[in-house]
Design an enzyme around this catalytic site. Structure first.
Site, PDB file in Angstrom:
ATOM      1  CE  LYS A  72      28.884 -18.164  22.357  1.00 52.89           C
ATOM      2  NZ  LYS A  72      30.300 -18.112  23.240  1.00 52.89           N
TER       3      LYS A  72
ATOM      4  CG  ASP B 161      36.338 -16.624  24.056  1.00 55.01           C
ATOM      5  OD1 ASP B 161      36.172 -16.408  23.001  1.00 55.01           O
ATOM      6  OD2 ASP B 161      36.895 -15.908  24.928  1.00 55.01           O
TER       7      ASP B 161
ATOM      8  CD  GLN C  51      30.116 -10.901  22.490  1.00 57.32           C
ATOM      9  OE1 GLN C  51      28.812 -10.815  22.225  1.00 57.32           O
ATOM     10  NE2 GLN C  51      30.911 -11.198  21.406  1.00 57.32           N
TER      11      GLN C  51
ATOM     12  N   GLY D 191      34.232 -14.178  18.015  1.00 57.33           N
ATOM     13  CA  GLY D 191      35.075 -14.787  17.305  1.00 57.33           C
ATOM     14  C   GLY D 191      34.941 -16.463  17.402  1.00 57.33           C
ATOM     15  CG  HIS D 192      31.224 -17.792  17.158  1.00 62.78           C
ATOM     16  ND1 HIS D 192      29.990 -17.432  17.200  1.00 62.78           N
ATOM     17  CD2 HIS D 192      31.581 -17.124  18.600  1.00 62.78           C
ATOM     18  CE1 HIS D 192      29.396 -16.905  18.116  1.00 62.78           C
ATOM     19  NE2 HIS D 192      30.343 -16.680  19.021  1.00 62.78           N
TER      20      HIS D 192
END
Ligand code: IMP
Length: 423
Positions: free
Chosen positions: A15, A12, A223, A39-40
């Site tokens: 990125k 988080d 991650q 979750g980008h």
């Protein structure tokens, strides 16, 4: 040549936005590990896109997105994401590839992931429940299902039946849950098999050929370093290798092909799920940062724990990943704080520990020494030149640079593409 973007904390780090920004200078954006646990978030044209499996650079129409062999693929999640993107006008035709030797997450992986984590009780990891650890466990247990196995109905049927014998025994006898019928999976996944065919290829050959032809590849880490299965805060980690080294094994490329490694760290620290977090802030300020920074998991919606920038771990991450440069995100979230702290030293039982300790007992009981500085009041969301930042914000960035011993080449000050300060 290949550029790797890697998370320097517990994921988080922002990125998604950085990859989206860099993607315009690349031909291929490739995920090398993790799965639908990621979750980008990318904000483009006032629209928010959250990527779980599809690489974050795909919004650029000339980019080809690739999921390497190191990724674990959950077909329903993958196709749902594609459908959503296409609904939003993103044309993915002929520009999304999946490695034939990537492993598939099946319904029993997700069920067991959730049940196993519950069963851990007080030692619960707080996984995303996406079947990540259980899919990788089967991969390394040599009973996994690769895309290429999935494409062959006979092999797929055989593998699912064999796997379910043991899984059902566990589910029924140990967890007292109901069994899963193989027919159910075989039927449901028939639809996905027909669709996945169009995406499957030998990604290693594809990428190596592209590199030889002068194409630019961006390897997108999911991650972060301290969720790495080998170097993270074990066992409170994910089941893959987010560190830069993972890009070689997760895409089938030689270390010789890596041209640049970029580390991304948030201007403070967050963590979602369980596990030690030395610079975690207690009380009201934790809540404040969470609200201003919108620190809620992009995959699970869970509130993220917030803390000060931990220079000890970021320095260690710089070494592990061999980063050439560092990008700092969400500096704007710190605007308005009276005092800002950087964790600079670790102590255990009164003695200084020079590096991030791998012993979890030590890490859980670490005491942090902080450097404090005055914050800045100004809103910095629209600043585009480093020299225009408030003096105290500049000092904060320069101090991080000094401690981590890496050049900070860009600072993100908001969620949209334009809100970035390049140095
Ligand atoms: P898993 O990856 O679902 O097995 O979860 C293991 C740990 O990694 C949990 O603490 C999760 O919260 C954390 N985790 C997994 N993916 C992400 C991510 O994309 N961002 C932040 N934390 C994550």
């Amino acid at each position: 040549m290949v550029t790797i973007v890697v998370g320097m904390q517990w994921g988080d780090e922002g990125k998604g936005k950085i990859i989206d920004t860099l993607a315009s200078e690349h031909d291929i954006v490739a995920r090398y590990q993790g799965g639908a646990n990621a979750g980008h978030t990318v904000v483009y044209n006032n629209k928010k896109y959250i990527f779980h499996l599809v690489p974050s650079g795909i919004l650029h129409p000339d980019v080809t997105g690739v999921l390497g062999n190191g990724v674990v693929i959950d077909p329903p999640s993958f196709f749902q994401e594609i459908e959503q993107l296409e609904k939003n006008g993103v044309n993915l035709k002929d520009r999304l590839l999946i490695a034939e030797n990537a492993h598939i997450t099946l319904p029993y992986h997700k069920i067991l992931d959730r049940i196993e984590d519950e069963k851990r009780g007080i030692g619960k990891l707080g996984t995303t429940g996406r079947g990540i650890g259980t899919t990788y466990a089967d991969k390394f247990g040599r009973i996994g299902v690769r895309v290429v196995d999935f494409l062959n109905e006979e092999i797929f049927t055989k593998k699912v039946k064999i796997s379910l014998e043991l899984k059902n025994y566990l589910l029924q006898q140990y967890y007292k849950e109901s069994a899963i019928k193989p027919e159910q999976i075989l039927e449901e996944y028939r639809l996905y098999r027909d669709k996945i065919k169009n995406f499957a290829t030998d990604v290693a050959l594809y990428i190596n050929k592209a590199i030889d032809n002068g194409k630019r590849v961006l390897a997108e880490g999911a991650q972060g370093t301290f969720l790495d299965i080998d170097f993270g805060t074990y066992p409170f980690v994910t089941a893959s290798n987010p560190i830069s080294g993972g890009a070689c094994t997760g895409l089938g490329i030689s270390p010789k092909k890596i041209g640049k490694i970029i580390g991304v760290a948030k201007a403070y620290t967050t963590r979602v799920g369980m596990g030690p977090f030395p610079t975690e802030i207690e009380g009201e300020l934790n809540e404040k940062l969470r609200t201003i920074g919108n620190e809620f998991g992009a995959t699970t919606g869970r509130p993220r724990r917030c803390g000060w920038f931990d220079a000890v771990i970021v320095k260690y991450a710089a070494i592990l990943n061999g980063i050439d440069e560092l990008i700092i995100t969400k500096l704007d979230v710190l605007s308005g704080l009276k005092t800002i702290k950087i964790g600079t030293k670790y102590f255990y039982k009164g003695n200084e520990i020079k590096h991030y300790p791998l012993d979890s007992m030590v890490f859980e009981n670490i005491e942090v020494e902080y450097e404090e500085s005055d914050g800045w009041e100004e809103n910095i969301n629209n600043i585009s030149k480093f020299s225009d930042l408030p003096l105290k914000a500049k000092r904060y960035i320069e101090r991080i640079e000094e401690i981590v011993e890496r050049k900070i080449t860009a600072i993100s000050v908001g969620s949209s593409r334009e809100q970035i300060i390049k140095r």
